[in-house]
Write an enzyme that holds these catalytic residues in place. Structure first.
Site, PDB file in Angstrom:
ATOM      1  CE  LYS A  67      -3.505  -0.311   2.777  1.00 38.23           C
ATOM      2  NZ  LYS A  67      -4.672  -0.176   3.693  1.00 38.23           N
ATOM      3  CE  LYS A  79      -3.445  -3.570   9.866  1.00 37.47           C
ATOM      4  NZ  LYS A  79      -3.988  -2.712   8.792  1.00 37.47           N
ATOM      5  CB  SER A 147      -7.820   7.664   7.845  1.00 40.54           C
ATOM      6  OG  SER A 147      -8.086   6.335   8.261  1.00 40.54           O
ATOM      7  CB  THR A 151     -10.594   5.244   3.505  1.00 37.93           C
ATOM      8  OG1 THR A 151      -9.505   5.429   4.421  1.00 37.93           O
ATOM      9  CG2 THR A 151     -10.498   3.863   2.888  1.00 37.93           C
ATOM     10  CG  ASP A 204     -23.525  -3.380   7.713  1.00 40.02           C
ATOM     11  OD1 ASP A 204     -22.738  -2.475   7.434  1.00 40.02           O
ATOM     12  OD2 ASP A 204     -23.399  -4.096   8.731  1.00 40.02           O
ATOM     13  NE  ARG A 209     -23.812   0.649  11.125  1.00 39.56           N
ATOM     14  CZ  ARG A 209     -22.642   0.427  11.709  1.00 39.56           C
ATOM     15  NH1 ARG A 209     -21.665  -0.130  11.035  1.00 39.56           N
ATOM     16  NH2 ARG A 209     -22.433   0.761  12.950  1.00 39.56           N
ATOM     17  CB  ALA A 260     -12.785   0.228   1.723  1.00 36.10           C
ATOM     18  CG  ASN A 262      -6.743  -3.272   4.786  1.00 38.40           C
ATOM     19  OD1 ASN A 262      -6.133  -2.756   3.848  1.00 38.40           O
ATOM     20  ND2 ASN A 262      -6.979  -2.627   5.911  1.00 38.40           N
TER      21      ASN A 262
HETATM   22  P1  NAI Z   1     -16.374  -0.349  10.084  1.00 39.66           P
HETATM   23  O1  NAI Z   1     -16.223  -1.338  11.183  1.00 39.66           O
HETATM   24  O2  NAI Z   1     -16.743   1.056  10.398  1.00 39.66           O
HETATM   25  O3  NAI Z   1     -17.468  -0.883   9.042  1.00 39.66           O
HETATM   26  C1  NAI Z   1     -17.563  -2.199   8.610  1.00 39.66           C
HETATM   27  C2  NAI Z   1     -19.042  -2.485   8.343  1.00 39.66           C
HETATM   28  O4  NAI Z   1     -19.140  -3.780   7.754  1.00 39.66           O
HETATM   29  C3  NAI Z   1     -19.900  -2.502   9.611  1.00 39.66           C
HETATM   30  O5  NAI Z   1     -21.063  -1.758   9.375  1.00 39.66           O
HETATM   31  C4  NAI Z   1     -20.184  -3.990   9.814  1.00 39.66           C
HETATM   32  O6  NAI Z   1     -21.466  -4.215  10.443  1.00 39.66           O
HETATM   33  C5  NAI Z   1     -20.176  -4.498   8.394  1.00 39.66           C
HETATM   34  N1  NAI Z   1     -19.904  -5.917   8.207  1.00 39.66           N
HETATM   35  C6  NAI Z   1     -19.060  -6.724   8.881  1.00 39.66           C
HETATM   36  N2  NAI Z   1     -19.077  -7.972   8.358  1.00 39.66           N
HETATM   37  C7  NAI Z   1     -19.934  -7.938   7.304  1.00 39.66           C
HETATM   38  C8  NAI Z   1     -20.357  -8.882   6.346  1.00 39.66           C
HETATM   39  N3  NAI Z   1     -19.901 -10.134   6.367  1.00 39.66           N
HETATM   40  N4  NAI Z   1     -21.276  -8.494   5.412  1.00 39.66           N
HETATM   41  C9  NAI Z   1     -21.737  -7.237   5.393  1.00 39.66           C
HETATM   42  N5  NAI Z   1     -21.367  -6.291   6.288  1.00 39.66           N
HETATM   43  C10 NAI Z   1     -20.479  -6.631   7.220  1.00 39.66           C
HETATM   44  O7  NAI Z   1     -15.009  -0.418   9.241  1.00 39.66           O
HETATM   45  P2  NAI Z   1     -14.474   0.623   8.170  1.00 39.66           P
HETATM   46  O8  NAI Z   1     -13.552   1.588   8.818  1.00 39.66           O
HETATM   47  O9  NAI Z   1     -15.627   1.123   7.370  1.00 39.66           O
HETATM   48  O10 NAI Z   1     -13.567  -0.306   7.252  1.00 39.66           O
HETATM   49  C11 NAI Z   1     -14.140  -1.195   6.305  1.00 39.66           C
HETATM   50  C12 NAI Z   1     -13.033  -2.010   5.659  1.00 39.66           C
HETATM   51  O11 NAI Z   1     -12.111  -1.145   5.010  1.00 39.66           O
HETATM   52  C13 NAI Z   1     -12.206  -2.839   6.641  1.00 39.66           C
HETATM   53  O12 NAI Z   1     -11.842  -4.045   6.005  1.00 39.66           O
HETATM   54  C14 NAI Z   1     -10.972  -1.985   6.878  1.00 39.66           C
HETATM   55  O13 NAI Z   1      -9.844  -2.764   7.217  1.00 39.66           O
HETATM   56  C15 NAI Z   1     -10.789  -1.372   5.501  1.00 39.66           C
HETATM   57  N6  NAI Z   1     -10.056  -0.102   5.511  1.00 39.66           N
HETATM   58  C16 NAI Z   1     -10.476   0.939   6.289  1.00 39.66           C
HETATM   59  C17 NAI Z   1      -9.773   2.131   6.292  1.00 39.66           C
HETATM   60  C18 NAI Z   1     -10.206   3.292   7.101  1.00 39.66           C
HETATM   61  O14 NAI Z   1      -9.610   4.381   6.921  1.00 39.66           O
HETATM   62  N7  NAI Z   1     -11.201   3.170   7.961  1.00 39.66           N
HETATM   63  C19 NAI Z   1      -8.557   2.289   5.460  1.00 39.66           C
HETATM   64  C20 NAI Z   1      -8.260   1.159   4.625  1.00 39.66           C
HETATM   65  C21 NAI Z   1      -8.977   0.004   4.682  1.00 39.66           C
HETATM   66  N1  PHE Z   2      -5.852   0.897   9.003  1.00 42.84           N
HETATM   67  C1  PHE Z   2      -6.025   1.706   7.815  1.00 42.84           C
HETATM   68  C2  PHE Z   2      -5.437   0.959   6.605  1.00 42.84           C
HETATM   69  O1  PHE Z   2      -5.322  -0.220   6.640  1.00 42.84           O
HETATM   70  C3  PHE Z   2      -5.500   3.103   7.995  1.00 42.84           C
HETATM   71  C4  PHE Z   2      -4.009   3.160   8.169  1.00 42.84           C
HETATM   72  C5  PHE Z   2      -3.222   3.372   7.073  1.00 42.84           C
HETATM   73  C6  PHE Z   2      -3.414   3.013   9.401  1.00 42.84           C
HETATM   74  C7  PHE Z   2      -1.835   3.447   7.198  1.00 42.84           C
HETATM   75  C8  PHE Z   2      -2.038   3.072   9.514  1.00 42.84           C
HETATM   76  C9  PHE Z   2      -1.259   3.281   8.416  1.00 42.84           C
HETATM   77  O2  PHE Z   2      -5.145   1.499   5.563  1.00 42.84           O
END
Ligand code: NAI
Ligand code: PHE
Length: 355
Positions: A67, A79, A147, A151, A204, A209, A260, A262
């Protein structure tokens, strides 16, 4: 088990601590410091076995190396995983974060941390009481906050570039996009796509939600079990990793994938399985780079909003380059992206060697 995992890993080092007072296993993986200090989020999760946490941290840190290389920021990949029996709250959570902060600080800058699954900017504020290499603290504490919205902007540009390659135009009007997971990233992504005229299907595990957002955006929902079979132009995984595997890929009815989450691929060969099925896969670590672009842009490189937005738009250009290389060489998009990463790491090693 630990021995097998570590022997087969291509990273630099893993720090393991069993923290007796909190009962947590703490894993910090430094996958590569070739392009800069190893950075990556701290994931807190409960695993069946501690070794599952170790496996996760090793895989996730390798993805961070890729990344960072593709996002063109001077950072390496790392990580951390806090493997806990249950996600703590209140005083026990604070105690865990402080003790973890001591561990991060003991590495003297080798590993830089930020938020990931189940850790928030408020947790970063606590970790920063003990450690100096902490990103993504709350704005009140002097950090750049969450972030996730950036993202989502990066993913939006990723979807645009993917649609452009698959259909010959990046216009989103009428394009059917299915979003799996409408959390911190999926929700703002849905809003942006709806505004651009895409026809959305939301899913979801937290069904209320998804329904509430669908009502607001006037679109459909589908159950978490049926999301893979939705016929659409783009499937956007924004929930958990490992959604694309030998078992799930035959069930997909999308033309392209850009989301999004990972580590979407169960194994690297899944990129070939997708390309054999004629599904255009936008590699996750390019599409979801907005998080690191936000953190590194604001807190490390001290860039302004306009420059960060410019970097977020570059997600589309980077993907365009990957699609072109994949077509030219007749390889999967996953293999093309990995090849570009390796070229950048080789150039980084040479620069270090020559310096
Ligand atoms: P979050 O926890 O806020 O949202 C995830 C959502 O997915 C929740 O609403 C949850 O109920 C739902 N969920 C979980 N399992 C599910 C399934 N099997 N089917 C449908 N919905 C499901 O997490 P966030 O921050 O939105 O991140 C989402 C993904 O993006 C993760 O994999 C995270 O590692 C990745 N990511 C996030 C970043 C960030 O800046 N927050 C940056 C890069 C990657
Ligand atoms: N955890 C997020 C990601 O996987 C945000 C993040 C990026 C955290 C880079 C640390 C370093 O991208």
């Amino acid at each position: 088990m630990f021995e097998d995992l570590l022997r087969t890993w291509d990273g630099e080092e893993v720090v393991v601590r069993f923290d007796a007072p909190t009962g947590a296993w703490m894993f910090i993986a430094v996958h590569s410091s070739v392009l800069g200090p190893a950075m990556g989020g701290t994931r807190m999760k409960s695993y069946a076995e501690p070794a599952d946490g170790l496996r996760d941290v090793m895989r996730l840190s390798a993805a961070m190396t890729s990344k960072m290389a593709m996002a063109e920021v001077p950072l390496g990949g790392g990580k951390a995983v806090l493997a806990v029996a249950e996600i703590p709250d209140g005083a026990p959570r604070r105690e865990l974060m402080l003790r973890y902060g001591d561990l991060v600080e003991s590495l003297h800058g080798t590993y830089w941390t930020a938020c990931d699954m189940n850790t928030s900017s408020a947790d970063m504020d606590v970790i920063a009481e003990r450690a100096s290499t902490v990103f993504g603290r709350t704005e009140a504490a002097g950090g750049s906050g969450t972030s996730a919205p950036d993202t989502a902007i990066g993913v939006f540009h990723g979807v645009r570039a993917t649609v452009a390659h698959a259909f010959g135009s990046d216009a989103l009007t009428g394009r059917r996009v299915t979003i799996q997971g409408v959390g911190a990233v999926g929700e703002p992504l849905a809003r942006r796509l709806a505004q651009a005229g895409a026809r959305l299907t939301l899913s979801d595990v937290d069904e209320p939600r998804a329904k509430e957002l669908a009502h607001e955006l006037d679109c459909e929902t589908v159950s978490a079990e049926d999301v893979l079979e939705v016929e659409c132009d783009v499937f956007a995984p924004c929930a958990t990793g490992g959604v694309l595997s030998g078992e799930t890929i035959p069930r997909l009815r999308c033309r392209a994938i850009a989301g999004a989450a990972n580590n979407q691929l169960g194994e690297p060969e899944d990129a070939d399985r997708l390309s054999d099925r004629g599904i255009l896969y936008a590699p996750d670590y390019i599409v979801n780079a907005g998080g690191v672009i936000h953190l590194a842009g604001f807190e490390l490189l001290h860039e302004d909003r306009a420059r960060v937005d410019q970097r977020l738009r570059r997600v589309a250009d980077t993907l365009g380059e990957v699609f072109r290389v994949a077509d030219e060489r007749g390889i999967s998009t996953g293999a093309a992206a990995d090849a570009i990463v390796q070229d950048r790491l080789a150039a980084g090693r040479k620069e270090r060697h020559d310096a």
